[in-house]
Design a protein around this motif. Structure first.
Motif, PDB file in Angstrom:
ATOM      1  N   ARG A  65       0.840  -1.197   0.000  1.00  0.00           N
ATOM      2  CA  ARG A  65       0.000   0.000   0.000  1.00  0.00           C
ATOM      3  C   ARG A  65       0.876   1.249   0.000  1.00  0.00           C
ATOM      4  N   ASP A  66       2.161   1.058  -0.298  1.00  0.00           N
ATOM      5  CA  ASP A  66       3.134   2.146  -0.254  1.00  0.00           C
ATOM      6  C   ASP A  66       3.608   2.485  -1.665  1.00  0.00           C
ATOM      7  N   LYS A  67       3.259   3.664  -2.134  1.00  0.00           N
ATOM      8  CA  LYS A  67       3.635   4.032  -3.497  1.00  0.00           C
ATOM      9  C   LYS A  67       5.144   4.198  -3.658  1.00  0.00           C
ATOM     10  N   LYS A  68       5.871   4.447  -2.569  1.00  0.00           N
ATOM     11  CA  LYS A  68       7.332   4.540  -2.659  1.00  0.00           C
ATOM     12  C   LYS A  68       7.928   3.196  -3.066  1.00  0.00           C
ATOM     13  N   ILE A  69       7.360   2.133  -2.533  1.00  0.00           N
ATOM     14  CA  ILE A  69       7.839   0.791  -2.882  1.00  0.00           C
ATOM     15  C   ILE A  69       7.525   0.500  -4.348  1.00  0.00           C
ATOM     16  N   VAL A  70       6.335   0.854  -4.781  1.00  0.00           N
ATOM     17  CA  VAL A  70       5.953   0.627  -6.181  1.00  0.00           C
ATOM     18  C   VAL A  70       6.903   1.387  -7.103  1.00  0.00           C
ATOM     19  N   LYS A  71       7.237   2.612  -6.739  1.00  0.00           N
ATOM     20  CA  LYS A  71       8.163   3.406  -7.557  1.00  0.00           C
ATOM     21  C   LYS A  71       9.539   2.740  -7.602  1.00  0.00           C
ATOM     22  N   LEU A  80      16.741  -2.797 -15.144  1.00  0.00           N
ATOM     23  CA  LEU A  80      17.000  -4.136 -15.679  1.00  0.00           C
ATOM     24  C   LEU A  80      16.523  -4.290 -17.129  1.00  0.00           C
ATOM     25  N   GLY A  81      15.940  -3.224 -17.674  1.00  0.00           N
ATOM     26  CA  GLY A  81      15.485  -3.262 -19.064  1.00  0.00           C
ATOM     27  C   GLY A  81      14.162  -3.970 -19.252  1.00  0.00           C
ATOM     28  N   LEU A  82      13.408  -4.122 -18.186  1.00  0.00           N
ATOM     29  CA  LEU A  82      12.120  -4.828 -18.234  1.00  0.00           C
ATOM     30  C   LEU A  82      10.977  -3.813 -18.195  1.00  0.00           C
ATOM     31  N   ILE A  83      10.870  -3.044 -19.258  1.00  0.00           N
ATOM     32  CA  ILE A  83       9.914  -1.939 -19.311  1.00  0.00           C
ATOM     33  C   ILE A  83       8.465  -2.430 -19.239  1.00  0.00           C
ATOM     34  N   GLU A  84       8.152  -3.540 -19.890  1.00  0.00           N
ATOM     35  CA  GLU A  84       6.780  -4.060 -19.840  1.00  0.00           C
ATOM     36  C   GLU A  84       6.389  -4.448 -18.421  1.00  0.00           C
ATOM     37  N   GLU A  85       7.320  -5.024 -17.676  1.00  0.00           N
ATOM     38  CA  GLU A  85       7.057  -5.377 -16.275  1.00  0.00           C
ATOM     39  C   GLU A  85       6.849  -4.120 -15.441  1.00  0.00           C
ATOM     40  N   LYS A  86       7.653  -3.090 -15.709  1.00  0.00           N
ATOM     41  CA  LYS A  86       7.491  -1.814 -15.003  1.00  0.00           C
ATOM     42  C   LYS A  86       6.082  -1.279 -15.237  1.00  0.00           C
ATOM     43  N   GLU A  87       5.654  -1.272 -16.485  1.00  0.00           N
ATOM     44  CA  GLU A  87       4.324  -0.766 -16.824  1.00  0.00           C
ATOM     45  C   GLU A  87       3.231  -1.597 -16.160  1.00  0.00           C
ATOM     46  N   ARG A  88       3.421  -2.902 -16.105  1.00  0.00           N
ATOM     47  CA  ARG A  88       2.443  -3.780 -15.449  1.00  0.00           C
ATOM     48  C   ARG A  88       2.292  -3.415 -13.973  1.00  0.00           C
ATOM     49  N   VAL A  89       3.418  -3.223 -13.301  1.00  0.00           N
ATOM     50  CA  VAL A  89       3.385  -2.886 -11.872  1.00  0.00           C
ATOM     51  C   VAL A  89       2.744  -1.521 -11.664  1.00  0.00           C
ATOM     52  N   GLU A  91       0.621   0.007 -13.546  1.00  0.00           N
ATOM     53  CA  GLU A  91      -0.810  -0.108 -13.837  1.00  0.00           C
ATOM     54  C   GLU A  91      -1.552  -0.790 -12.687  1.00  0.00           C
ATOM     55  N   LYS A  92      -0.969  -1.855 -12.180  1.00  0.00           N
ATOM     56  CA  LYS A  92      -1.605  -2.621 -11.099  1.00  0.00           C
ATOM     57  C   LYS A  92      -1.806  -1.772  -9.840  1.00  0.00           C
ATOM     58  N   TYR A  93      -0.850  -0.888  -9.566  1.00  0.00           N
ATOM     59  CA  TYR A  93      -0.884  -0.098  -8.332  1.00  0.00           C
ATOM     60  C   TYR A  93      -1.203   1.379  -8.580  1.00  0.00           C
ATOM     61  N   LYS A  94      -1.783   1.690  -9.730  1.00  0.00           N
ATOM     62  CA  LYS A  94      -2.033   3.096 -10.064  1.00  0.00           C
ATOM     63  C   LYS A  94      -2.962   3.778  -9.073  1.00  0.00           C
ATOM     64  N   PHE A  97      -1.325   6.038  -6.539  1.00  0.00           N
ATOM     65  CA  PHE A  97      -0.848   7.334  -6.987  1.00  0.00           C
ATOM     66  C   PHE A  97      -1.987   8.320  -7.194  1.00  0.00           C
ATOM     67  N   ASN A  98      -3.232   7.823  -7.216  1.00  0.00           N
ATOM     68  CA  ASN A  98      -4.393   8.682  -7.426  1.00  0.00           C
ATOM     69  C   ASN A  98      -5.016   9.148  -6.115  1.00  0.00           C
ATOM     70  N   LYS A  99      -4.604   8.561  -5.014  1.00  0.00           N
ATOM     71  CA  LYS A  99      -5.177   8.927  -3.715  1.00  0.00           C
ATOM     72  C   LYS A  99      -4.727  10.318  -3.315  1.00  0.00           C
ATOM     73  N   THR A 100      -5.656  11.046  -2.679  1.00  0.00           N
ATOM     74  CA  THR A 100      -5.278  12.350  -2.154  1.00  0.00           C
ATOM     75  C   THR A 100      -4.693  12.147  -0.763  1.00  0.00           C
ATOM     76  N   PRO A 101      -3.654  12.888  -0.429  1.00  0.00           N
ATOM     77  CA  PRO A 101      -3.047  12.717   0.890  1.00  0.00           C
ATOM     78  C   PRO A 101      -4.006  13.154   1.990  1.00  0.00           C
ATOM     79  N   GLN A 102      -3.968  12.421   3.090  1.00  0.00           N
ATOM     80  CA  GLN A 102      -4.818  12.770   4.231  1.00  0.00           C
ATOM     81  C   GLN A 102      -4.216  13.965   4.947  1.00  0.00           C
TER      82      GLN A 102
END
Length: 116
Positions: A65-71, A80-89, A91-94, A97-102
């Protein structure tokens, strides 16, 4: 140079503890322990281990639940040159990044008391 050797040694020592004591139980290791380990790997530019740990957690359907980890994981995939995997991650955790800070982290009980 000496501090670099020390830093690498500490990362390796942390990795050894992780592998021997914690990493075998990824289905039950608390995220509070996984986050710092991912950060250690990331900080020491050991991107293969960032990805391996994260994939292991995902294999048990464990989601951060931590966007820093996702980043960090996204950055590791990119290095590592795995751009498709980066995009998958990303997308999965987008939603992270859309949540407004409390504005404050008050408990429900505290909020209820303040409205009385």
């Amino acid at each position: 140079m000496h501090s670099e050797v020390q830093k690498n040694h500490r990362a390796e020592a942390a990795h050894e503890v992780w592998v021997k004591k914690l990493g075998a139980d990824l289905h039950s290791v608390p995220w509070q322990l996984c986050h710092p380990m991912i950060a250690v790997y990331y900080r020491n530019n050991i991107m293969e281990r960032v990805v391996k740990l994260f994939k292991g957690l995902e294999a048990f359907d464990r989601k951060t639940r931590d966007k820093k980890i996702v980043k960090k994981v996204g950055d590791a995939y990119e290095v590592l040159g795995l751009i498709e995997e980066k995009e998958r991650v990303l997308e999965k955790y987008k939603s992270l990044f859309n949540k407004t800070p409390q504005s404050s982290k008050k408990s429900t009980r505290t909020l209820l008391k303040s409205t009385k």
